[in-house]
Design a protein around this motif. Structure first.
Motif, PDB file in Angstrom:
ATOM      1  N   GLY A  74       0.797  -1.294   0.165  1.00  0.00           N
ATOM      2  CA  GLY A  74      -0.013  -0.195  -0.272  1.00  0.00           C
ATOM      3  C   GLY A  74       1.050   1.327   0.341  1.00  0.00           C
ATOM      4  O   GLY A  74       0.821   2.227  -0.464  1.00  0.00           O
ATOM      5  N   LEU A  83     -10.554   5.361   9.025  1.00  0.00           N
ATOM      6  CA  LEU A  83     -10.124   3.512   8.488  1.00  0.00           C
ATOM      7  C   LEU A  83      -9.605   3.041  10.245  1.00  0.00           C
ATOM      8  O   LEU A  83      -9.786   2.037   9.724  1.00  0.00           O
ATOM      9  CB  LEU A  83      -9.057   4.269   7.831  1.00  0.00           C
ATOM     10  CG  LEU A  83      -9.602   3.670   6.638  1.00  0.00           C
ATOM     11  CD1 LEU A  83      -8.261   4.100   5.272  1.00  0.00           C
ATOM     12  CD2 LEU A  83     -10.554   3.305   5.661  1.00  0.00           C
ATOM     13  N   ALA A 111      -5.106  -0.024   2.736  1.00  0.00           N
ATOM     14  CA  ALA A 111      -5.840   1.085   2.676  1.00  0.00           C
ATOM     15  C   ALA A 111      -4.712   2.746   3.291  1.00  0.00           C
ATOM     16  O   ALA A 111      -4.710   3.611   3.085  1.00  0.00           O
ATOM     17  CB  ALA A 111      -6.824   1.694   3.045  1.00  0.00           C
TER      18      ALA A 111
END
Length: 410
Positions: free
Chosen positions: A263, A294, A313
């Motif tokens: 990521g 998140l 993410a």
């Protein structure tokens, strides 16, 4: 990034350093394995690995001042040569079975000091190697390079150690020699300022610290970077402990870590596009808000693979903020102070990265796993609100403007 692909000198520097990063990461995996094989002591393994970070932190501020005093290309060449020599000495000692913990600590310290010297010298050289309009792309590609080097080196370290204790360090020698050769052919333009005669090193360090402190925009952007480093290093440990406590297999935890790195690489590659399309204030605060949203989701996740997606993410976002911050700081700091800026940022970021695991470890000791996650999320939420309301950050320009107008106390 098209322009960078045709920039011969930046391409040589980048290629050499992605290989060097892989060698360094391989060594960092091999160090504790070698110590455990020699002594069986986990404490001494931690001592050797910690010596790299401690040396880098201690040398950080002087290294930044030296990067402004000495020719930067020579610093980078010297660092690669010294690291290759130190790794070669360790290879021979392991081959002859005479390596002890003392030698390993010395080699670790040498590597830490060399990294402390190399990083500000390289960062300060970027605006001379690439046009101002491509600095953001160079900053993001350097971040991707670091992540890619760490991923490949981490994967190689254990495999090479299984072939022989000295084998990972043979790779380290080769990678530093390759980076040295690449650097030899880099044509670093002459600096636009006359390098002053050496003064007292302490006064030069103090001058760099005063420069950063007197610039409101440098202060707030440095705070943002430190906050991100502290959050990530604490949150990572909390999540690993949470995953282990929920009985996730070690293989899934390994996949989680790999997805975190992946990521980060993808985020670094996307950062220049986001940099061009979103204002600095919205991009930086947007990253903090996204992390705030998140981070708490981890308490609902039971699968290591889903957690890995969450990690990916989360890791995708910060490179965009770091690109904005790094580009602004480089382009708005005089060349004669860029090395010291790099030294200050290296020390503050390194301290945050070192304190983060300690904070995460403390949280999981005093709180249940889900509560520790929420504590991390709450802390980043506080920083998010503070950055959103900060007027100085809101005034961060999309294009560079001189910082001298901001200076106070002169």
């Amino acid at each position: 990034m098209t322009g960078l692909r045709t920039n011969r000198d930046y391409r040589l520097l980048w290629t050499g350093q992605v290989v060097s990063e892989a060698g360094f990461s391989t060594t960092m995996i091999a160090f504790p394995l070698v110590v455990l094989a020699i002594t069986g002591s986990g404490v001494q393994s931690g001592l050797v690995v910690g010596a790299v970070a401690i040396a880098q932190l201690v040398a950080g501020l002087p290294a930044g001042a030296l990067a402004d005093r000495w020719p930067r290309k020579r610093i980078m060449l010297g660092c690669e040569a010294v690291q290759a020599f130190a790794a070669a000495v360790l290879v021979l000692a392991l081959w002859w079975d005479v390596a002890g913990v003392g030698l390993l600590v010395v080699v670790a310290v040498v590597m830490g000091v060399c990294r402390a010297l190399f990083e500000p010298a390289e960062e300060a050289s970027l605006p001379l190697l690439v046009p101002a309009g491509q600095v953001a792309s160079a900053v993001s590609l350097n971040a991707a390079r670091t992540s890619a080097g760490q991923l490949s080196g981490t994967a190689l370290g254990g495999f090479l150690f299984a072939l022989g204790r000295f084998v990972p360090f043979v790779l380290d020698v080769v990678t530093h020699l390759f980076a040295f050769a690449s650097l030899l052919f880099v044509r670093l333009p002459a600096r636009s300022v006359t390098v002053r005669p050496p003064a007292h090193l302490g006064r030069e360090i103090a001058e760099g610290l005063r420069w950063v402190w007197r610039q409101p925009r440098l202060r707030i952007t440095t705070f943002c970077v430190v906050s991100l480093n502290l959050f990530f290093s604490a949150y990572y440990l909390v999540i690993i402990v949470l995953a282990d406590g929920r009985g996730m297999p070690s293989g899934e935890i390994g996949v989680m870590a790999a997805m975190l790195g992946g990521g980060g690489v993808l985020g670094a590659l996307a950062a220049p596009v986001l940099y061009r399309k979103i204002s600095p204030y919205l991009l930086i605060t947007g990253v903090f808000w996204a992390l705030t949203v998140l981070a708490p989701l981890a308490i609902f996740v039971r699968s290591g693979y889903v957690m890995g997606l969450l990690f990916a993410a989360i890791a995708f976002l910060p490179p965009a903020a770091n690109t904005v911050i790094g580009t602004y700081q480089l382009l708005n700091t005089p060349d004669e102070l860029r090395g010291r800026l790099g030294g200050v940022l290296g020390v503050t970021g390194g301290l945050a990265a070192a304190l983060g695991p300690a904070l995460g470890g403390w949280l999981v000791e005093v709180l249940p796993g889900s509560a520790a996650v929420l504590a991390c999320a709450g802390a980043i939420a506080v920083v998010t609100v503070a950055t959103t309301l900060n007027r100085t950050l809101r005034g961060l320009p999309a294009t560079s403007e001189p910082l001298e107008a901001e200076t106070t106390g002169k």
